[in-house]
Design a protein around this motif. Structure first.
Motif, PDB file in Angstrom:
ATOM      1  N   TYR A  58       0.816  -1.210   0.000  1.00  0.00           N
ATOM      2  CA  TYR A  58       0.000   0.000   0.000  1.00  0.00           C
ATOM      3  C   TYR A  58       0.851   1.262   0.000  1.00  0.00           C
ATOM      4  O   TYR A  58       0.453   2.286  -0.563  1.00  0.00           O
ATOM      5  CB  TYR A  58      -1.022  -0.013   1.134  1.00  0.00           C
ATOM      6  N   CYS A  59       2.035   1.197   0.606  1.00  0.00           N
ATOM      7  CA  CYS A  59       2.908   2.385   0.618  1.00  0.00           C
ATOM      8  C   CYS A  59       3.334   2.780  -0.798  1.00  0.00           C
ATOM      9  O   CYS A  59       3.583   3.963  -1.074  1.00  0.00           O
ATOM     10  CB  CYS A  59       4.139   2.135   1.480  1.00  0.00           C
ATOM     11  N   SER A  60       3.391   1.804  -1.699  1.00  0.00           N
ATOM     12  CA  SER A  60       3.834   2.084  -3.065  1.00  0.00           C
ATOM     13  C   SER A  60       2.830   2.928  -3.841  1.00  0.00           C
ATOM     14  O   SER A  60       3.158   3.484  -4.891  1.00  0.00           O
ATOM     15  CB  SER A  60       4.089   0.773  -3.818  1.00  0.00           C
ATOM     16  N   LYS A  61       1.594   3.054  -3.337  1.00  0.00           N
ATOM     17  CA  LYS A  61       0.561   3.824  -4.040  1.00  0.00           C
ATOM     18  C   LYS A  61       0.683   5.331  -3.789  1.00  0.00           C
ATOM     19  O   LYS A  61      -0.012   6.120  -4.427  1.00  0.00           O
ATOM     20  CB  LYS A  61      -0.832   3.369  -3.616  1.00  0.00           C
ATOM     21  N   PHE A  62       1.568   5.720  -2.868  1.00  0.00           N
ATOM     22  CA  PHE A  62       1.600   7.112  -2.445  1.00  0.00           C
ATOM     23  C   PHE A  62       2.897   7.797  -2.848  1.00  0.00           C
ATOM     24  O   PHE A  62       3.982   7.232  -2.734  1.00  0.00           O
ATOM     25  CB  PHE A  62       1.409   7.198  -0.933  1.00  0.00           C
ATOM     26  N   SER A  63       2.738   9.046  -3.281  1.00  0.00           N
ATOM     27  CA  SER A  63       3.913   9.827  -3.646  1.00  0.00           C
ATOM     28  C   SER A  63       4.638  10.349  -2.423  1.00  0.00           C
ATOM     29  O   SER A  63       5.838  10.598  -2.455  1.00  0.00           O
ATOM     30  CB  SER A  63       3.515  10.987  -4.560  1.00  0.00           C
ATOM     31  N   HIS A  64       3.897  10.515  -1.305  1.00  0.00           N
ATOM     32  CA  HIS A  64       4.496  10.986  -0.052  1.00  0.00           C
ATOM     33  C   HIS A  64       3.887  10.231   1.131  1.00  0.00           C
ATOM     34  O   HIS A  64       2.685   9.949   1.137  1.00  0.00           O
ATOM     35  CB  HIS A  64       4.273  12.487   0.138  1.00  0.00           C
ATOM     36  N   ILE A  65       4.725   9.935   2.110  1.00  0.00           N
ATOM     37  CA  ILE A  65       4.307   9.241   3.318  1.00  0.00           C
ATOM     38  C   ILE A  65       4.646  10.121   4.518  1.00  0.00           C
ATOM     39  O   ILE A  65       5.744  10.676   4.598  1.00  0.00           O
ATOM     40  CB  ILE A  65       5.011   7.872   3.447  1.00  0.00           C
ATOM     41  N   VAL A  66       3.709  10.252   5.433  1.00  0.00           N
ATOM     42  CA  VAL A  66       3.916  11.050   6.646  1.00  0.00           C
ATOM     43  C   VAL A  66       3.764  10.133   7.861  1.00  0.00           C
ATOM     44  O   VAL A  66       2.807   9.359   7.953  1.00  0.00           O
ATOM     45  CB  VAL A  66       2.908  12.211   6.735  1.00  0.00           C
ATOM     46  N   VAL A  67       4.712  10.230   8.796  1.00  0.00           N
ATOM     47  CA  VAL A  67       4.663   9.456  10.032  1.00  0.00           C
ATOM     48  C   VAL A  67       4.859  10.406  11.214  1.00  0.00           C
ATOM     49  O   VAL A  67       5.183  11.583  11.031  1.00  0.00           O
ATOM     50  CB  VAL A  67       5.742   8.347  10.057  1.00  0.00           C
ATOM     51  N   THR A  68       4.686   9.895  12.434  1.00  0.00           N
ATOM     52  CA  THR A  68       4.768  10.770  13.606  1.00  0.00           C
ATOM     53  C   THR A  68       6.098  10.697  14.342  1.00  0.00           C
ATOM     54  O   THR A  68       6.409  11.583  15.128  1.00  0.00           O
ATOM     55  CB  THR A  68       3.640  10.447  14.610  1.00  0.00           C
ATOM     56  N   THR A  69       6.878   9.639  14.120  1.00  0.00           N
ATOM     57  CA  THR A  69       8.155   9.511  14.832  1.00  0.00           C
ATOM     58  C   THR A  69       9.254   8.989  13.904  1.00  0.00           C
ATOM     59  O   THR A  69       8.982   8.390  12.857  1.00  0.00           O
ATOM     60  CB  THR A  69       8.050   8.534  16.024  1.00  0.00           C
ATOM     61  N   VAL A  70      10.485   9.203  14.327  1.00  0.00           N
ATOM     62  CA  VAL A  70      11.645   8.679  13.591  1.00  0.00           C
ATOM     63  C   VAL A  70      11.594   7.157  13.561  1.00  0.00           C
ATOM     64  O   VAL A  70      11.966   6.529  12.558  1.00  0.00           O
ATOM     65  CB  VAL A  70      12.955   9.177  14.234  1.00  0.00           C
ATOM     66  N   GLU A  71      11.135   6.554  14.666  1.00  0.00           N
ATOM     67  CA  GLU A  71      11.045   5.092  14.734  1.00  0.00           C
ATOM     68  C   GLU A  71      10.105   4.551  13.659  1.00  0.00           C
ATOM     69  O   GLU A  71      10.401   3.533  13.012  1.00  0.00           O
ATOM     70  CB  GLU A  71      10.564   4.656  16.124  1.00  0.00           C
ATOM     71  N   ASP A  72       8.967   5.228  13.461  1.00  0.00           N
ATOM     72  CA  ASP A  72       8.040   4.818  12.412  1.00  0.00           C
ATOM     73  C   ASP A  72       8.679   4.946  11.029  1.00  0.00           C
ATOM     74  O   ASP A  72       8.491   4.093  10.153  1.00  0.00           O
ATOM     75  CB  ASP A  72       6.771   5.662  12.457  1.00  0.00           C
ATOM     76  N   LYS A  73       9.436   6.018  10.834  1.00  0.00           N
ATOM     77  CA  LYS A  73      10.104   6.228   9.546  1.00  0.00           C
ATOM     78  C   LYS A  73      11.087   5.097   9.269  1.00  0.00           C
ATOM     79  O   LYS A  73      11.125   4.549   8.154  1.00  0.00           O
ATOM     80  CB  LYS A  73      10.832   7.569   9.548  1.00  0.00           C
ATOM     81  N   GLN A  74      11.880   4.720  10.269  1.00  0.00           N
ATOM     82  CA  GLN A  74      12.840   3.636  10.101  1.00  0.00           C
ATOM     83  C   GLN A  74      12.132   2.321   9.784  1.00  0.00           C
ATOM     84  O   GLN A  74      12.610   1.530   8.967  1.00  0.00           O
ATOM     85  CB  GLN A  74      13.688   3.506  11.365  1.00  0.00           C
ATOM     86  N   GLN A  75      10.971   2.116  10.436  1.00  0.00           N
ATOM     87  CA  GLN A  75      10.197   0.900  10.201  1.00  0.00           C
ATOM     88  C   GLN A  75       9.748   0.825   8.743  1.00  0.00           C
ATOM     89  O   GLN A  75       9.892  -0.202   8.076  1.00  0.00           O
ATOM     90  CB  GLN A  75       8.975   0.881  11.118  1.00  0.00           C
ATOM     91  N   LEU A  76       9.205   1.923   8.230  1.00  0.00           N
ATOM     92  CA  LEU A  76       8.663   1.929   6.869  1.00  0.00           C
ATOM     93  C   LEU A  76       9.742   1.958   5.802  1.00  0.00           C
ATOM     94  O   LEU A  76       9.533   1.459   4.691  1.00  0.00           O
ATOM     95  CB  LEU A  76       7.713   3.108   6.704  1.00  0.00           C
ATOM     96  N   GLN A  77      10.890   2.518   6.118  1.00  0.00           N
ATOM     97  CA  GLN A  77      11.981   2.544   5.129  1.00  0.00           C
ATOM     98  C   GLN A  77      12.519   1.152   4.846  1.00  0.00           C
ATOM     99  O   GLN A  77      13.156   0.936   3.811  1.00  0.00           O
ATOM    100  CB  GLN A  77      13.101   3.464   5.614  1.00  0.00           C
TER     101      GLN A  77
END
Length: 399
Positions: A177-196
């Motif tokens: 589902y992340c591939s459908k979006f041009s931009h992704i917004v998260v609330t913490t650095v930990e979430d960003k690391q998880q999704l990367q």
């Protein structure tokens, strides 16, 4: 903006707080069409109140499973869909065919420049080809894969056997589902690391939650006493686990030391099991209240004993904004600089029952420490965690 949860009034808590405050900021300079769903507890006056906040409000009824036999059948169908397509039942049970058709037609008509999904459950309404026509943004409140993984690791899963089976499916689902979006917004650095881990090339921005400083003003005085409070929606699994843990493993020890200690559980939609906690000595279950700020101001300490759940917690920021000393777990204080070298002490950290007892006793006994935490925490919120700051950063993503 697409939000399958009705984001008004913001006192409903949970995902609605973030959604409402971001749309409130964006509506100052942009034309907002909000597509949402309402449930049976949404009143006509609340619909009209939300309508005043946006240019165009489109409301659909939340899909119903109907009679008992139909409920069971649809649950089985959603489970089967999860195994074959990877879309979780929590996403499917809010899916509206009528809402999908409206969104498809709106995008096709060229009437919007940006489409945002406020919470990942709304990703289901985004067609992969939308990216060629509009900017697509998903505002992920927390990783579903990361949350499931964390609940298994911490032993807070409702059903470990089920979640162990679901885990690889959720990993695949989130990556797709992340591939459908041009931009992704998260609330913490930990979430960003998880999704990367799923998509190294994705544009992922970290935008923390904020607080409305008018709704949560700094308390004028310290009431003292031995009054503890927890705030949050009480149909949320992570909140339920936190309240059970504190009520059963921490509060009795505190009450042995301070017999007049009370524990207020303040939040909407308390489940029957939570309501039953009100039968224990000193525990008050309030349900939804008109002003969370007023309840916080009457309290000596706010506890945030979360054992699961990712992201910065609104409840932590709101207590800090109100000037209430906070005792929280690593999860409850996630994403916040509250202690450590060269960091002003803004909250006390505790994870084990003995640590909670020690921290709470310390605050009960030391008014100067309560004042120190209150002052430093309020300053942190004012300078880094207002909805205006979050709104400005979200607007930059949308432009």
């Amino acid at each position: 903006m697409v939000s399958s949860t009705f984001p008004y009034p913001p006192t409903r808590g949970g995902t609605q707080v973030r959604t409402f405050n971001l749309l409130k900021y964006l509506s100052q300079n942009h034309s907002i069409t909000l597509v949402t769903q309402c449930e049976s507890d949404v009143t006509n006056s609340e619909i009209e109140g939300l309508r005043d906040c946006v240019d165009n409000l489109v409301v659909f009824e939340r899909p119903s499973d109907g009679q008992t036999s139909a409920v069971i059948l649809k649950k089985i169908q959603r489970l089967g869909t999860f195994f074959f397509t990877g879309t979780p039942p929590s996403v499917l049970n809010r899916y509206s065919i009528e809402m999908q058709a409206w969104i498809d037609n709106f995008v096709k008509s060229g009437k919007c420049d940006v489409i945002t999904c406020e919470h990942s459950v709304n990703e289901i309404y985004i067609r992969p080809y939308f990216q060629t026509q509009v900017k697509t943004i998903v505002n992920i409140h927390s990783s579903v894969y990361g949350t499931c993984l964390d609940q298994l690791a911490t032993g807070t899963s409702e059903n470990q056997f089920r979640d162990k089976i679901n885990l690889p499916l959720l990993r695949h689902y989130e990556r797709i589902y992340c591939s459908k979006f041009s931009h992704i917004v998260v609330t913490t650095v930990e979430d960003k690391q998880q999704l990367q881990q799923f998509r190294q090339s994705s544009q992922i921005a970290v935008i923390p939650n904020g607080v409305d400083l008018v709704t949560f003003p700094n308390r004028p005085t310290d009431p003292g006493g031995h009054r503890i409070i927890f705030i949050g929606a009480m149909d949320n699994l992570a909140n339920i686990d936190a309240v059970y843990f504190f009520s059963n493993e921490v509060l009795p020890e505190i009450q042995n030391l301070y017999p007049d200690t009370t524990f207020d559980i303040v939040g909407s939609r308390p489940e029957p099991a939570i309501l039953s906690l009100g039968q224990k000595p000193g525990i008050n279950v309030t349900g939804r209240v008109p002003s969370m700020g007023e309840y916080l101001h009457k309290s000596t300490i706010c506890v945030v004993p979360m054992r699961t759940g990712f992201g910065i917690k609104n409840k932590t920021l709101e207590a800090m904004a109100a000037g209430i000393p906070v005792v929280g777990s690593d999860r409850g204080l996630e994403g916040l600089a509250v202690d450590g070298i060269n960091t002003p002490l803004r909250a006390l950290r505790a994870n084990q029952p003995t640590e909670y007892v020690a921290a709470i006793s310390q605050l009960f006994e030391q008014p100067e420490l309560r004042y120190q935490l209150s002052t430093h925490a309020r300053q942190l919120v004012e300078t880094q965690f207002t909805w205006e700051i979050a709104g400005q950063r979200y607007e930059e993503i949308c432009l």
